[in-house]
Design an enzyme around this catalytic site. Structure first.
Site, short mmCIF file in Angstrom:
data_model
loop_
_atom_site.label_atom_id
_atom_site.label_comp_id
_atom_site.label_asym_id
_atom_site.label_seq_id
_atom_site.Cartn_x
_atom_site.Cartn_y
_atom_site.Cartn_z
N ASP A 27 0.87 -1.16 0.00
CA ASP A 27 0.00 0.00 0.00
C ASP A 27 0.92 1.22 0.00
OD1 ASP A 27 -2.28 1.68 0.32
OD2 ASP A 27 -1.89 1.77 2.48
N ASP A 29 0.09 5.22 0.86
CA ASP A 29 0.02 6.24 1.92
C ASP A 29 0.00 5.59 3.29
OD1 ASP A 29 0.09 9.04 2.29
OD2 ASP A 29 -1.97 8.98 3.00
#
Lengths: 306, 306
Positions: A27, A29
């Protein structure tokens, strides 16, 4: 590997884990960057994983950027990455509409210019991007001009979301052959300092409530996000790891797809959150418990350098 | 009276029912009028009920009109009615905030000018009415200017609903002492020809999803709508009848409050809908089965004239 869950990843366990995998899904952020700054050490981790022969992919529910925009940001922050390794929901939704929905017609898009571009790059036309202010009264709203070629309503992040867009979506969706697709259901976009702004999940819920339908959701934890990568690169789930900062999207995606899962504490979820799921005795919450956790992915560095 | 449910109201049963009640609560749209036209015979029914000594009230979830606006519309369509008999959610929400929430401060209002006026008439100031277009980026949205005196977010029907309003509601509601009140949860506003536009329920769901809270709901089927009338006029539930066209709001309100219930078929719900609830064997659906039904409230006329 250990069968117990939620283990602190350290020491020889790191090397052991890395040896057991070929591919890593990150992932973005809260994992490799926060806002516009890389997590310290994250670029080196990614670059060394690749140097050591691992395949690396970037898997994000954010629908406001194209693959190209992500690749540019990655390069700028020192990550060795290409467009082809980026799987954001703007791109994945376009793939979904093309390959799964096989939509024959246009999309009414509640979403960003980036989504428009990704749709166009797979040959799907859209209408709807940009502001859509209200005029007239109920009788005008119900008779609003519709594009007869629209066959799908797609809801992603859209700061121009308005009553008129909600209304237009409802009018398209009164046709039972018009499908409803959402990029993701994240209720908030977290920013620094514990603050947040409303996420796509709020907009999608409004449209679902008006249309009295459930959307097909593309983003994590929907299996499609993994399948989108896996089908293009022939990934073996058992030799793939998902690294994320959110239990309800990243870790649950990993569990849903039979991947190894690693929680990093530089983002939204905490070890306490994971422990609560683990101790709940609730089968559907167990999927949100990661195999391992680290304070930051920089903790993988020594094993990769050694 | 008959103990069975969902009886066709006719013949001597009408007179018997009317003798058993002192007060009648009428929903408006789909019951006494449709759009801007009275249901044929409805004004005579209302006017004769009053002439025969019954108290009549108008109870509607619509939050876009003040009591005065409703009284004017009623008069124009030939109903003998006063402002004091009108209980719309614009007015009732103001009463709720004043008497139940006892809110000490301003309201952030996602709603109409009518709601603003009803709030002001009970001495509550609001901010928020009118358009609120988007500017800037996430960092601006999260730091949007807030009024420090706001103590409640109130969501009613608002055609200017926008991402910025949703964001502003979220920022206010991050303060746990700021309450969240919704006028009603109707998902659609039905118009002629089976068409509809999105209702307040869609906007409220978006705000609830962002804030991760459930709103306190004022409108039907919440008991408050009846209590608002009952406390002002000392109504006896056992001698009060609720007349409506929707099972999930009007009839359920009646059941929730121990009133007699009459479904009229000039609006949204059908006898088949009611029968389905009756036969579901599901206790919570039984509350949506009316005691009686008529094709139109005009069927009460002969008994009132006789």
């Amino acid at each position: 590997m250990a069968l117990s869950k939620c283990n602190r990843l350290s020491g020889t366990l790191i090397k052991e884990l890395l040896d057991s995998i070929d591919s890593v899904l990150f992932d973005c952020d809260g994992v490799i960057w926060r806002g516009d700054e890389a997590i310290p050490g994250a670029p080196q981790v990614i670059n060394l994983l690749k140097k050591n022969g691992k395949r690396v992919f970037f898997v994000t529910n954010n629908s406001t950027k194209t693959r190209k925009m992500y690749a540019d940001k990655l390069a700028k922050l020192g990550f060795n990455a290409t467009e082809d390794e980026v799987f954001g929901t703007a791109y994945c939704s376009a793939v979904y509409l093309k390959t799964v929905s096989k939509v024959k017609g246009k999309v009414y898009l509640i979403g960003s210019n980036a989504m428009k571009q990704e749709l166009e790059s797979v040959g799907i036309d859209q209408v709807g991007v940009g502001p859509d202010p209200i005029t007239g009264t109920q009788i005008d709203w119900v008779n609003v001009a519709l594009d007869p070629d629209v066959r799908a309503v797609v809801v992603g992040f859209d700061e121009h979301f308005s009553y008129m867009k909600l209304n237009r979506a409802l009018q398209y969706l009164t046709n039972p052959e018009c499908i409803l697709v959402g990029t993701n259901t994240d209720t908030r976009l977290p920013l620094e300092g514990g603050k947040a702004v409303p996420g796509t999940g709020c907009l999608l819920k409004a449209v679902e409530t008006a249309a009295q339908r459930k959307a097909q959701v593309v983003g994590k934890p929907s299996r499609f996000m993994f399948e989108c990568v896996a089908s293009q690169y022939g990934l073996d789930p058992a030799r793939t790891m998902m690294v994320g900062d959110r239990l309800d999207t990243d870790i649950l995606l990993g569990t849903n797809c039979g991947l190894k899962t690693l929680l990093t504490l530089t983002g939204v979820s905490t070890v306490a959150d994971a422990t609560e799921h683990l101790q709940s005795g609730c089968p559907e919450r167990l999927g949100m418990v990661p195999d391992y956790y680290v304070e930051t992915i920089a903790e993988l560095l020594p094993a990769l350098q050694g």
